[in-house]
Design an enzyme around this catalytic site. Structure first.
Site, mmCIF file in Angstrom:
data_model
loop_
_atom_site.group_PDB
_atom_site.id
_atom_site.type_symbol
_atom_site.label_atom_id
_atom_site.label_comp_id
_atom_site.label_asym_id
_atom_site.label_seq_id
_atom_site.Cartn_x
_atom_site.Cartn_y
_atom_site.Cartn_z
ATOM 1 N N ASP A 140 0.835 -1.197 0.000
ATOM 2 C CA ASP A 140 0.000 0.000 0.000
ATOM 3 C C ASP A 140 0.867 1.243 0.000
ATOM 4 O O ASP A 140 1.698 1.428 0.879
ATOM 5 C CB ASP A 140 -0.935 0.001 1.216
ATOM 6 C CG ASP A 140 -2.149 0.888 0.970
ATOM 7 O OD1 ASP A 140 -2.442 1.188 -0.208
ATOM 8 O OD2 ASP A 140 -2.801 1.281 1.941
ATOM 9 N N HIS A 147 -4.620 13.725 1.494
ATOM 10 C CA HIS A 147 -4.859 12.800 2.611
ATOM 11 C C HIS A 147 -3.680 12.822 3.582
ATOM 12 O O HIS A 147 -3.862 12.954 4.791
ATOM 13 C CB HIS A 147 -5.073 11.385 2.069
ATOM 14 C CG HIS A 147 -5.117 10.311 3.108
ATOM 15 N ND1 HIS A 147 -6.224 10.090 3.900
ATOM 16 C CD2 HIS A 147 -4.183 9.403 3.498
ATOM 17 C CE1 HIS A 147 -5.969 9.080 4.735
ATOM 18 N NE2 HIS A 147 -4.751 8.646 4.504
ATOM 19 N N ARG A 156 -0.017 14.558 14.031
ATOM 20 C CA ARG A 156 1.164 15.345 14.414
ATOM 21 C C ARG A 156 0.931 16.796 14.042
ATOM 22 O O ARG A 156 1.422 17.282 13.018
ATOM 23 C CB ARG A 156 2.420 14.863 13.665
ATOM 24 C CG ARG A 156 2.884 13.441 13.941
ATOM 25 C CD ARG A 156 4.077 13.078 13.052
ATOM 26 N NE ARG A 156 3.742 13.244 11.636
ATOM 27 C CZ ARG A 156 3.125 12.319 10.910
ATOM 28 N NH1 ARG A 156 2.818 11.164 11.427
ATOM 29 N NH2 ARG A 156 2.824 12.560 9.659
ATOM 30 N N GLU A 211 -10.913 3.591 3.518
ATOM 31 C CA GLU A 211 -10.018 4.429 2.722
ATOM 32 C C GLU A 211 -10.304 4.174 1.247
ATOM 33 O O GLU A 211 -10.302 3.025 0.792
ATOM 34 C CB GLU A 211 -8.546 4.134 3.045
ATOM 35 C CG GLU A 211 -8.137 4.644 4.431
ATOM 36 C CD GLU A 211 -6.644 4.557 4.697
ATOM 37 O OE1 GLU A 211 -5.954 3.781 3.995
ATOM 38 O OE2 GLU A 211 -6.176 5.261 5.601
ATOM 39 N N ASP A 245 -9.205 0.177 1.858
ATOM 40 C CA ASP A 245 -8.216 -0.196 2.879
ATOM 41 C C ASP A 245 -8.803 0.159 4.255
ATOM 42 O O ASP A 245 -8.460 1.178 4.847
ATOM 43 C CB ASP A 245 -6.909 0.562 2.601
ATOM 44 C CG ASP A 245 -5.826 0.251 3.617
ATOM 45 O OD1 ASP A 245 -5.860 -0.837 4.210
ATOM 46 O OD2 ASP A 245 -4.947 1.120 3.816
ATOM 47 N N GLN A 252 -4.580 2.251 15.193
ATOM 48 C CA GLN A 252 -3.491 2.835 14.398
ATOM 49 C C GLN A 252 -2.726 3.904 15.171
ATOM 50 O O GLN A 252 -1.495 3.956 15.145
ATOM 51 C CB GLN A 252 -4.082 3.423 13.104
ATOM 52 C CG GLN A 252 -3.056 3.987 12.134
ATOM 53 C CD GLN A 252 -3.722 4.584 10.876
ATOM 54 O OE1 GLN A 252 -4.949 4.563 10.740
ATOM 55 N NE2 GLN A 252 -2.915 5.089 9.972
HETATM 56 MN MN MN Z 1 -4.265 2.932 2.867
#
Ligand code: MN
Length: 441
Positions: A140, A147, A156, A211, A245, A252
């Site tokens: 990927d 994005h 961040r 996604e 995805d 995450q």
């Molecule tokens: Mn992805």
């Protein structure tokens, strides 16, 4: 990368004796001819390679038996293992083009081969799909800069886009065993959830997301230790599809440093049932540009042809149907739209970079594009972006609200290519449904 390869198969005036293929808005006119693996719904037989035409599908092995296809095409199709298309994909562009030309002629209005080919067609509605090929490896990428910037800000705030982004086509090696075809249903994943607590706990993800990505499928392999040049990169690509995805954002956020996504993304990924070939996409190529004040790509990622036509003008959409909408007989609602031509890196650059260290790509390997968000607000290719990290729920037409996905939600990715003077083509739905999590206890 060659210059334009428009030929008679792209002629907008071409029609088929399969009447549904000529209908306005059909995703599968005679100019498309995408590949998938099908069998009668509920059957236990091996899946067989097919090509979509209108609302029907051509059984390619039956077409071989009916002597409708040239000998080299028949040999390449018969070389495939049962239930697979990979050997044909690996046979390369010339045989793929030969099949496209033969099918285009045999399916066109007035063809003398109609009577021979007609028994090889079945209704798509009576078929079920497997993955369009055996996906050995899945990588990927992260080519959607809008994005990457928006998500980077959420994870961040002081450092949204890391300095390597504009130099390296960023990617990670994904998991192929959990990739399913459109119609996939999967359990909401468990994982470590930490949030603002001192220590994580095992639980069902509360921030489950989709996604919107484009899938590129590899055709001819490159040898281990060799690398693919930009000039040859597209010779190694069979075609494109859609990829969802699915991502557990809470898992995450805790696990992603320092080695990137793991449990947050390895529980399910969904691809569309058909692969649209590079030949079918020929009329919809687009220039690729790199802003003058951005770093220009290193020579191994650059070519005049890539700048001229490395992109794809491919309109992308995400649709959502909740359990309540389904129960009320209400259709899916569109959440956003974007275009693959806005990607920061092209498919050819993904192939050239993937192999630069000598990694061998193999027929059927899947390269995901990364989430394709558009430049405008409201064009986020994930809920993480559309809801600003879950802070602002989006309102659905029936009054429901969503920050992240709930059980029973079905997400559908769609794509369409349109250009004046050409017949527009589609990709088929890429749909997946969230099922309740297993117990965490
Ligand atoms: Mn992805």
């Amino acid at each position: 990368m060659p210059t334009s390869r428009i030929d008679a198969t792209h002629d907008a005036a071409l029609t088929s004796w399969v009447a549904s293929a000529n209908a306005e808005g059909s995703e599968f006119p005679i100019q498309n001819l995408p590949f998938g693996m099908v069998r009668p719904r509920g059957s236990t037989a091996a899946f067989r390679p097919g090509v979509a035409i209108g609302d029907r599908v051509v059984d390619l092995l039956a077409a071989c038996d009916a002597k409708v296809l040239p000998a080299d095409v028949t040999d390449a199709l018969r070389a495939c293992a049962p239930g697979e298309l990979n050997a044909f994909m690996g046979a390369g562009r010339a045989v793929r083009v030969a099949l496209r030309r033969a099918l285009s002629q045999a399916l066109s209005t007035g063809s003398a081969l109609q009577a021979q080919l007609q028994p090889c067609l079945t209704d798509q509605a009576s078929c079920e799909h497997a993955l369009p090929c055996r996906i050995g490896d899945y990588t990927d990428f992260y080519t959607g800069i809008h994005h990457a910037t928006t998500v980077g800000k959420l994870f961040r705030p002081d450092n949204p886009l890391l300095p390597n982004y504009k130099w390296v086509p960023i990617g990670y090696h994904g998991r192929s065993s959990s990739i399913g075809v459109s119609g996939q249903r999967f359990r909401r994943p468990l994982g470590q959830l930490k949030g603002g607590a001192d220590a994580p706990q095992l639980g069902a993800s509360q921030r489950l997301d989709y996604e919107l990505e484009v899938a590129a499928f590899i055709a001819t392999p490159n040898d281990l230790g060799s690398r693919v040049s930009m000039a040859d990169a597209e010779e190694h690509v069979f075609g494109l599809g859609l990829l969802n995805d699915w991502s557990a954002r809470d898992v995450q956020a805790w696990e992603y440093q320092p080695l990137g996504p793991f449990i947050a993304k390895n529980f399910a990924s969904t691809v569309s049932p058909w692969i649209v070939t590079l030949e079918a996409l020929e009329p919809f190529r687009a220039p690729w540009t790199r802003a003058a004040d951005d770093p220009q790509p290193l020579p191994y990622l650059d070519s005049a042809a890539n700048r001229e036509r490395g992109g794809f003008d491919m309109q992308l959409e995400v649709w959502l149907q909740t359990d309540a909408m389904r129960a009320a007989g209400e259709p899916a609602t569109r959440l956003m739209e974007s275009n693959f031509r806005d990607a920061y890196w092209t498919v050819a650059q993904m192939v050239a970079h993937h192999s630069v260290g000598g990694c061998n790509l193999q027929p059927g390997d899947l390269l995901g594009s990364g989430t394709q968000s558009g430049p405008l607000p409201g064009q986020g290719g994930s809920l993480l972006e559309l809801t600003q990290g879950g802070r602002e729920a989006i309102a659905l037409p029936n009054g429901e609200r969503r920050t992240f996905l709930q059980d029973g939600d079905t997400v559908v990715l769609r794509a369409r290519c349109e250009r004046a003077g050409f017949r527009s083509i589609g990709f088929g739905d890429c749909a997946g449904m969230v099922m309740p999590a297993a117990a965490a206890g």
